[in-house]
Design a protein around this motif. Sequence first.
Motif, mmCIF file in Angstrom:
data_model
loop_
_atom_site.group_PDB
_atom_site.id
_atom_site.type_symbol
_atom_site.label_atom_id
_atom_site.label_comp_id
_atom_site.label_asym_id
_atom_site.label_seq_id
_atom_site.Cartn_x
_atom_site.Cartn_y
_atom_site.Cartn_z
ATOM 1 N N SER A 2 38.127 52.757 56.490
ATOM 2 C CA SER A 2 37.597 51.957 55.389
ATOM 3 C C SER A 2 38.296 50.599 55.324
ATOM 4 C CB SER A 2 37.761 52.699 54.068
ATOM 5 O OG SER A 2 39.126 52.904 53.802
ATOM 6 N N ALA A 3 37.625 49.656 54.685
ATOM 7 C CA ALA A 3 38.175 48.310 54.537
ATOM 8 C C ALA A 3 39.380 48.348 53.596
ATOM 9 C CB ALA A 3 37.110 47.379 53.978
ATOM 10 N N PRO A 4 40.341 47.467 53.819
ATOM 11 C CA PRO A 4 41.498 47.441 52.927
ATOM 12 C C PRO A 4 41.090 47.057 51.505
ATOM 13 C CG PRO A 4 41.663 45.726 54.632
ATOM 14 C CD PRO A 4 40.404 46.483 54.874
ATOM 15 N N ASP A 5 41.785 47.636 50.550
ATOM 16 C CA ASP A 5 41.524 47.371 49.135
ATOM 17 C C ASP A 5 42.136 46.021 48.771
ATOM 18 O OD1 ASP A 5 41.446 47.289 46.360
ATOM 19 O OD2 ASP A 5 42.117 49.358 46.100
ATOM 20 N N PRO A 6 41.337 45.041 48.345
ATOM 21 C CA PRO A 6 41.896 43.725 48.030
ATOM 22 C C PRO A 6 42.864 43.755 46.848
ATOM 23 C CG PRO A 6 39.577 43.820 47.386
ATOM 24 C CD PRO A 6 39.889 45.080 48.146
ATOM 25 N N LEU A 7 42.721 44.747 45.976
ATOM 26 C CA LEU A 7 43.642 44.847 44.853
ATOM 27 C C LEU A 7 45.060 45.166 45.309
ATOM 28 C CD1 LEU A 7 41.439 46.827 42.290
ATOM 29 C CD2 LEU A 7 42.044 44.391 42.206
ATOM 30 N N GLU A 8 45.171 45.951 46.382
ATOM 31 C CA GLU A 8 46.497 46.337 46.887
ATOM 32 C C GLU A 8 47.274 45.131 47.403
ATOM 33 O OE1 GLU A 8 48.168 49.063 46.673
ATOM 34 O OE2 GLU A 8 46.631 50.499 46.094
ATOM 35 N N GLN A 9 46.579 44.050 47.724
ATOM 36 C CA GLN A 9 47.241 42.853 48.253
ATOM 37 C C GLN A 9 47.862 42.001 47.144
ATOM 38 O OE1 GLN A 9 47.441 42.849 51.592
ATOM 39 N NE2 GLN A 9 46.256 44.732 51.352
ATOM 40 N N LEU A 10 47.510 42.287 45.893
ATOM 41 C CA LEU A 10 48.019 41.500 44.771
ATOM 42 C C LEU A 10 49.402 41.973 44.342
ATOM 43 C CD1 LEU A 10 44.816 41.359 42.518
ATOM 44 C CD2 LEU A 10 45.604 39.665 44.175
ATOM 45 N N SER A 11 50.173 41.063 43.796
ATOM 46 C CA SER A 11 51.472 41.434 43.231
ATOM 47 C C SER A 11 51.236 42.204 41.929
ATOM 48 C CB SER A 11 52.294 40.174 42.928
ATOM 49 O OG SER A 11 51.723 39.462 41.833
ATOM 50 N N SER A 12 52.263 42.857 41.451
ATOM 51 C CA SER A 12 52.157 43.583 40.180
ATOM 52 C C SER A 12 51.798 42.628 39.045
ATOM 53 C CB SER A 12 53.476 44.284 39.860
ATOM 54 O OG SER A 12 53.766 45.230 40.863
ATOM 55 N N GLU A 13 52.375 41.441 39.061
ATOM 56 C CA GLU A 13 52.074 40.467 38.009
ATOM 57 C C GLU A 13 50.618 40.010 38.099
ATOM 58 O OE1 GLU A 13 53.921 36.445 35.977
ATOM 59 O OE2 GLU A 13 55.022 37.432 37.585
ATOM 60 N N GLN A 14 50.104 39.828 39.313
ATOM 61 C CA GLN A 14 48.701 39.441 39.471
ATOM 62 C C GLN A 14 47.768 40.553 39.003
ATOM 63 O OE1 GLN A 14 49.171 38.528 43.662
ATOM 64 N NE2 GLN A 14 48.611 36.389 43.280
ATOM 65 N N LEU A 15 48.121 41.810 39.297
ATOM 66 C CA LEU A 15 47.317 42.940 38.823
ATOM 67 C C LEU A 15 47.289 42.965 37.302
ATOM 68 C CD1 LEU A 15 48.409 45.836 41.192
ATOM 69 C CD2 LEU A 15 46.148 44.777 41.057
#
Length: 95
Positions: A2-15
């Motif tokens: 599956s394609a990588p989850d773009p949310l996982e690429q964000l920092s905790s602060e960005q999330l």
Amino acid sequence: MSAPDPLEQLSSEQLHDLAVRHARHHLDVGFFWRLMKVLPAAEAAAGEDDEAEADLQSLVAHIDDVTESGKGEVGDLLRPFYLDYLRQHNVTPKG
């Protein structure tokens, strides 16, 4: 595969910022209520015992914490909370 989850690429602060922005836009009081319920445990796990105790004693302290809950170790401990919320609402980062 599956394609990588773009949310996982964000920092905790960005999330945090993305989840809070989405919840504000949609007037999702439930999100903020759930955040206030899980925040003291994350603060305690991060060794912020005084902060966790203050949060349990005062709702006003929670309101201030919500704006800061994406930063540092507390933000990292809340990553699963933000990821779950953003995935439930099909929110993805822009750009």
